[in-house]
Scaffold this motif. Structure first.
Motif, PDB file in Angstrom:
ATOM      1  N   GLU A   1       0.874  -1.090   0.071  1.00 37.54           N
ATOM      2  CA  GLU A   1       0.096  -0.217   0.052  1.00 37.54           C
ATOM      3  C   GLU A   1       0.821   1.296   0.019  1.00 37.54           C
ATOM      4  O   GLU A   1       1.668   1.478   0.841  1.00 37.54           O
ATOM      5  N   LYS A   2       0.617   2.072  -1.124  1.00 39.03           N
ATOM      6  CA  LYS A   2       1.821   3.234  -1.190  1.00 39.03           C
ATOM      7  C   LYS A   2       0.872   4.483  -0.451  1.00 39.03           C
ATOM      8  O   LYS A   2      -0.169   4.768  -0.738  1.00 39.03           O
ATOM      9  N   GLN A   3       1.679   5.220   0.686  1.00 29.82           N
ATOM     10  CA  GLN A   3       1.542   6.536   1.030  1.00 29.82           C
ATOM     11  C   GLN A   3       2.385   7.543   0.661  1.00 29.82           C
ATOM     12  O   GLN A   3       3.893   7.216   0.511  1.00 29.82           O
ATOM     13  N   THR A   4       1.979   8.413  -0.060  1.00 31.34           N
ATOM     14  CA  THR A   4       2.753   9.432  -0.885  1.00 31.34           C
ATOM     15  C   THR A   4       2.541  10.905   0.083  1.00 31.34           C
ATOM     16  O   THR A   4       1.701  11.414   0.538  1.00 31.34           O
ATOM     17  N   LEU A   5       3.944  11.213   0.515  1.00 29.55           N
ATOM     18  CA  LEU A   5       3.925  12.443   1.224  1.00 29.55           C
ATOM     19  C   LEU A   5       4.807  13.740   0.374  1.00 29.55           C
ATOM     20  O   LEU A   5       5.648  13.495  -0.112  1.00 29.55           O
ATOM     21  N   SER A   6       4.114  14.823   0.563  1.00 29.89           N
ATOM     22  CA  SER A   6       4.732  15.872  -0.144  1.00 29.89           C
ATOM     23  C   SER A   6       5.729  16.454   0.246  1.00 29.89           C
ATOM     24  O   SER A   6       6.005  16.619   1.643  1.00 29.89           O
ATOM     25  N   ALA A   7       7.138  16.416  -0.506  1.00 28.28           N
ATOM     26  CA  ALA A   7       8.398  17.009   0.035  1.00 28.28           C
ATOM     27  C   ALA A   7       8.258  18.511   0.548  1.00 28.28           C
ATOM     28  O   ALA A   7       8.867  19.059   1.312  1.00 28.28           O
ATOM     29  N   ASN A   8       7.172  19.335  -0.140  1.00 22.28           N
ATOM     30  CA  ASN A   8       6.825  20.374   0.093  1.00 22.28           C
ATOM     31  C   ASN A   8       6.441  20.868   1.345  1.00 22.28           C
ATOM     32  O   ASN A   8       6.722  21.957   1.955  1.00 22.28           O
ATOM     33  N   THR A   9       5.589  19.641   2.015  1.00 27.38           N
ATOM     34  CA  THR A   9       5.103  19.657   3.274  1.00 27.38           C
ATOM     35  C   THR A   9       6.302  19.229   4.305  1.00 27.38           C
ATOM     36  O   THR A   9       6.359  20.044   5.582  1.00 27.38           O
ATOM     37  N   LEU A  10       6.871  18.352   3.731  1.00 27.85           N
ATOM     38  CA  LEU A  10       8.017  17.666   4.877  1.00 27.85           C
ATOM     39  C   LEU A  10       9.304  18.673   4.920  1.00 27.85           C
ATOM     40  O   LEU A  10       9.752  18.631   6.120  1.00 27.85           O
ATOM     41  N   PHE A  11       9.622  19.151   4.032  1.00 28.58           N
ATOM     42  CA  PHE A  11      10.963  19.894   4.045  1.00 28.58           C
ATOM     43  C   PHE A  11      10.832  21.330   3.431  1.00 28.58           C
ATOM     44  O   PHE A  11      10.005  21.695   2.741  1.00 28.58           O
ATOM     45  N   ALA A  12      11.827  22.073   3.745  1.00 25.57           N
ATOM     46  CA  ALA A  12      11.835  23.235   3.094  1.00 25.57           C
ATOM     47  C   ALA A  12      12.826  23.320   1.926  1.00 25.57           C
ATOM     48  O   ALA A  12      13.164  21.835   1.309  1.00 25.57           O
ATOM     49  N   LEU A  13      12.697  24.282   0.866  1.00 24.74           N
ATOM     50  CA  LEU A  13      13.245  24.105  -0.368  1.00 24.74           C
ATOM     51  C   LEU A  13      14.850  23.622  -0.289  1.00 24.74           C
ATOM     52  O   LEU A  13      15.658  24.311   0.434  1.00 24.74           O
ATOM     53  N   ASN A  14      14.945  22.697  -1.327  1.00 25.79           N
ATOM     54  CA  ASN A  14      16.313  22.015  -1.123  1.00 25.79           C
ATOM     55  C   ASN A  14      17.161  21.781   0.322  1.00 25.79           C
ATOM     56  O   ASN A  14      18.299  21.599   0.511  1.00 25.79           O
ATOM     57  N   SER A  15      16.088  21.233   1.105  1.00 28.01           N
ATOM     58  CA  SER A  15      16.553  20.810   2.370  1.00 28.01           C
ATOM     59  C   SER A  15      16.066  19.319   2.644  1.00 28.01           C
ATOM     60  O   SER A  15      15.263  18.927   2.010  1.00 28.01           O
ATOM     61  N   ALA A  16      16.969  18.742   3.397  1.00 24.89           N
ATOM     62  CA  ALA A  16      16.547  17.403   4.039  1.00 24.89           C
ATOM     63  C   ALA A  16      16.164  17.602   5.398  1.00 24.89           C
ATOM     64  O   ALA A  16      16.059  16.295   6.159  1.00 24.89           O
ATOM     65  N   ALA A  17      15.861  18.528   6.066  1.00 30.37           N
ATOM     66  CA  ALA A  17      15.732  18.707   7.500  1.00 30.37           C
ATOM     67  C   ALA A  17      14.069  18.798   7.480  1.00 30.37           C
ATOM     68  O   ALA A  17      13.561  19.462   6.772  1.00 30.37           O
ATOM     69  N   LEU A  18      13.417  18.031   8.426  1.00 34.86           N
ATOM     70  CA  LEU A  18      11.950  17.928   8.625  1.00 34.86           C
ATOM     71  C   LEU A  18      11.505  19.128   9.100  1.00 34.86           C
ATOM     72  O   LEU A  18      12.041  19.783  10.014  1.00 34.86           O
ATOM     73  N   SER A  19      10.371  19.663   8.694  1.00 36.62           N
ATOM     74  CA  SER A  19       9.650  20.630   9.023  1.00 36.62           C
ATOM     75  C   SER A  19       8.837  20.303  10.449  1.00 36.62           C
ATOM     76  O   SER A  19       8.569  19.305  10.500  1.00 36.62           O
ATOM     77  N   SER A  20       8.273  21.113  11.285  1.00 34.26           N
ATOM     78  CA  SER A  20       7.251  20.745  12.186  1.00 34.26           C
ATOM     79  C   SER A  20       6.140  19.875  11.729  1.00 34.26           C
ATOM     80  O   SER A  20       5.617  18.912  12.283  1.00 34.26           O
ATOM     81  N   THR A  21       5.706  20.458  10.632  1.00 38.69           N
ATOM     82  CA  THR A  21       4.448  19.795  10.084  1.00 38.69           C
ATOM     83  C   THR A  21       4.879  18.421   9.392  1.00 38.69           C
ATOM     84  O   THR A  21       4.001  17.677   9.758  1.00 38.69           O
ATOM     85  N   GLY A  22       5.906  18.447   8.877  1.00 38.45           N
ATOM     86  CA  GLY A  22       6.341  17.227   8.269  1.00 38.45           C
ATOM     87  C   GLY A  22       6.587  15.963   9.444  1.00 38.45           C
ATOM     88  O   GLY A  22       6.229  15.096   9.295  1.00 38.45           O
ATOM     89  N   GLN A  23       6.922  16.539  10.706  1.00 40.65           N
ATOM     90  CA  GLN A  23       6.976  15.496  11.926  1.00 40.65           C
ATOM     91  C   GLN A  23       5.797  15.191  12.255  1.00 40.65           C
ATOM     92  O   GLN A  23       5.615  13.950  12.512  1.00 40.65           O
ATOM     93  N   ALA A  24       4.871  16.011  12.369  1.00 35.14           N
ATOM     94  CA  ALA A  24       3.535  15.764  12.616  1.00 35.14           C
ATOM     95  C   ALA A  24       2.819  14.595  11.713  1.00 35.14           C
ATOM     96  O   ALA A  24       2.241  13.531  12.178  1.00 35.14           O
ATOM     97  N   ASP A  25       3.091  14.761  10.300  1.00 33.24           N
ATOM     98  CA  ASP A  25       2.562  14.144   9.443  1.00 33.24           C
ATOM     99  C   ASP A  25       3.231  12.427   9.760  1.00 33.24           C
ATOM    100  O   ASP A  25       2.462  11.569   9.508  1.00 33.24           O
ATOM    101  N   LEU A  26       4.496  12.559   9.824  1.00 37.88           N
ATOM    102  CA  LEU A  26       5.409  11.270   9.836  1.00 37.88           C
ATOM    103  C   LEU A  26       4.867  10.694  11.056  1.00 37.88           C
ATOM    104  O   LEU A  26       4.712   9.382  11.141  1.00 37.88           O
ATOM    105  N   ARG A  27       4.384  11.263  12.443  1.00 36.27           N
ATOM    106  CA  ARG A  27       4.048  10.595  13.532  1.00 36.27           C
ATOM    107  C   ARG A  27       2.767   9.819  13.277  1.00 36.27           C
ATOM    108  O   ARG A  27       2.282   8.924  13.727  1.00 36.27           O
ATOM    109  N   LYS A  28       1.887  10.631  12.543  1.00 37.53           N
ATOM    110  CA  LYS A  28       0.452  10.010  12.023  1.00 37.53           C
ATOM    111  C   LYS A  28       0.882   8.829  11.212  1.00 37.53           C
ATOM    112  O   LYS A  28       0.149   7.754  11.569  1.00 37.53           O
ATOM    113  N   LEU A  29       1.784   8.732  10.299  1.00 43.80           N
ATOM    114  CA  LEU A  29       2.150   7.769   9.503  1.00 43.80           C
ATOM    115  C   LEU A  29       2.752   6.587  10.249  1.00 43.80           C
ATOM    116  O   LEU A  29       2.279   5.412  10.006  1.00 43.80           O
ATOM    117  N   ALA A  30       3.499   6.763  11.098  1.00 45.18           N
ATOM    118  CA  ALA A  30       4.110   5.723  11.870  1.00 45.18           C
ATOM    119  C   ALA A  30       2.907   4.830  12.660  1.00 45.18           C
ATOM    120  O   ALA A  30       2.842   3.808  12.995  1.00 45.18           O
TER     121      ALA A  30
END
Length: 365
Positions: free
Chosen positions: A245-274
């Motif tokens: 089952e595929k879950q697709t997460l928007s990198a625009n929500t997870l990260f800032a532009l050209n960044s691999a550091a998680l945003s606070s919104t991205g962390q919240a989304d990943l907690r829900k996914l976990a």
């Protein structure tokens, strides 16, 4: 002078009688049946025994050929469909062919019970010299019960016959004894040859009384594919497959532009996914985490960025208690867009992290 002539005539008469009783040897045909594919199935039975009726009623036609030839071909095809697995087998013949062709009918174990060998099993079929006589089904099932008395694991008994049995009480008694010894580990299958409509009650008594077993006419197993499917159903179990089952997460929500550091919104989304992934419990078998970018920038840079983002997501999910050993992390860069990169909206959609959740249900579910 008369005595030698009498002896000669007696010998000739005995030879004629023996030849008449022996009948024409039959060659079993497996019809080119293919073995069950072990990529799709795994063994569920540890020992099987085939009982083959060679009595006089089996010499009658089933509309195409004599019933014994049909039965013989069915057993040969069955043997050919058994894959190369660790399984024991036996073959019991009952009728005149099990003994001296000029003698009385009897039941005889002509193969096994021993580790299954296709060539040896087929050779036992090839060695059958004649048919005829009465139907000692009780003796055949009694011998089967004795052969399986100490057997462990799951057991299957296959009876290939027209079920024209003169006396069935001893056969039913032997089946009852086997069920008492082995319980639900024993499955009994009937493969009737010819018209068996008036034998339904007997066959039901022989095959019933367990959670498995049943009746499949030899005519329904005449094609190679049908026999392979029958062996797969009776001796094997499907290999459980991992489904995704595929879950697709928007990198625009997870990260800032050209960044691999998680945003606070991205962390919240990943907690829900976990939390959602954990709901799968022991069925969870695999997590494929793949980073993607749009086509802006250098291809090598995009590939590296997508990999770093996928690793960030994997690390965060592991921190939430998901097993890192199940995670397969990769970065596709711009090589696998989900939509066209020709528009701003399309490029935004292509900047993403896909998480494929692989689960495998236990067999029988």
């Amino acid at each position: 002078m008369k005595q030698p002539c009498i002896s000669l005539m007696t010998s000739i008469g005995a030879l004629i009688l023996l030849t008449a009783c022996a009948g024409s040897p039959r060659t079993p045909s497996d019809g080119g049946t293919q073995a069950v594919d072990l990529n799709d199935f795994t063994p569920k039975v540890d020992t099987f025994v085939v009982l083959l009726d060679s009595s006089d009623s089996m010499e009658e036609s089933d509309g195409q050929k004599d019933k014994f030839q049909t039965a013989l071909d069915s057993v040969a095809s069955f043997n050919q469909a058994v894959p190369a697995i660790d399984i024991n087998s036996g073959l019991v013949l009952f009728g005149k062919g099990a003994g001296n062709c000029a003698g009385h009918s009897m039941a005889k174990q002509i193969y096994g019970v021993s580790p299954h060998n296709k060539t040896d099993f087929r050779n036992a079929l090839n060695a059958i010299e004649c048919t005829g006589g009465s139907t000692p089904s009780g003796d055949a099932l009694g011998q089967t019960a004795s052969a399986l008395a100490e057997a462990t694991g799951n057991l299957a008994v296959f009876i290939v016959s027209d079920f024209e049995w003169e006396e069935s009480a001893s056969a039913l008694s032997a089946v009852t004894s086997m069920r008492g010894t082995h319980g639900d580990r024993l499955c009994v299958y009937a493969i009737p040859v010819g018209d068996y409509r008036d034998k339904g009650a007997l066959i039901a008594d022989i095959t019933g009384g367990a959670s498995c077993g049943g009746v499949t006419a030899a005519s329904d197993l005449a094609s190679p594919d049908a026999m392979t499917a029958f062996v797969a159903d009776t001796l094997m179990a499907p290999v459980p497959k991992v489904t995704y089952e595929k879950q697709t997460l928007s990198a625009n929500t997870l990260f800032a532009l050209n960044s691999a550091a998680l945003s606070s919104t991205g962390q919240a989304d990943l907690r829900k996914l976990a939390a959602y992934i954990k709901e799968h419990g022991s069925d969870l078998k695999d997590l494929k985490i793949t980073g993607h970018t749009c086509n802006l920038g250098a291809e090598s840079y995009n590939e590296g960025l997508s990999m770093r983002r996928a690793e960030t997501v994997a690390n965060f999910l592991a921190q939430q208690g998901l097993p890192a050993n199940l995670m397969d992390v990769s970065g596709m860069g711009e090589r696998s867009p989900s939509v066209s990169n020709d528009t701003r909206e399309g490029r935004a959609q292509n900047r993403r992290v896909d998480v494929q959740i692989g689960t495998m249900k236990p067999q029988g579910n």
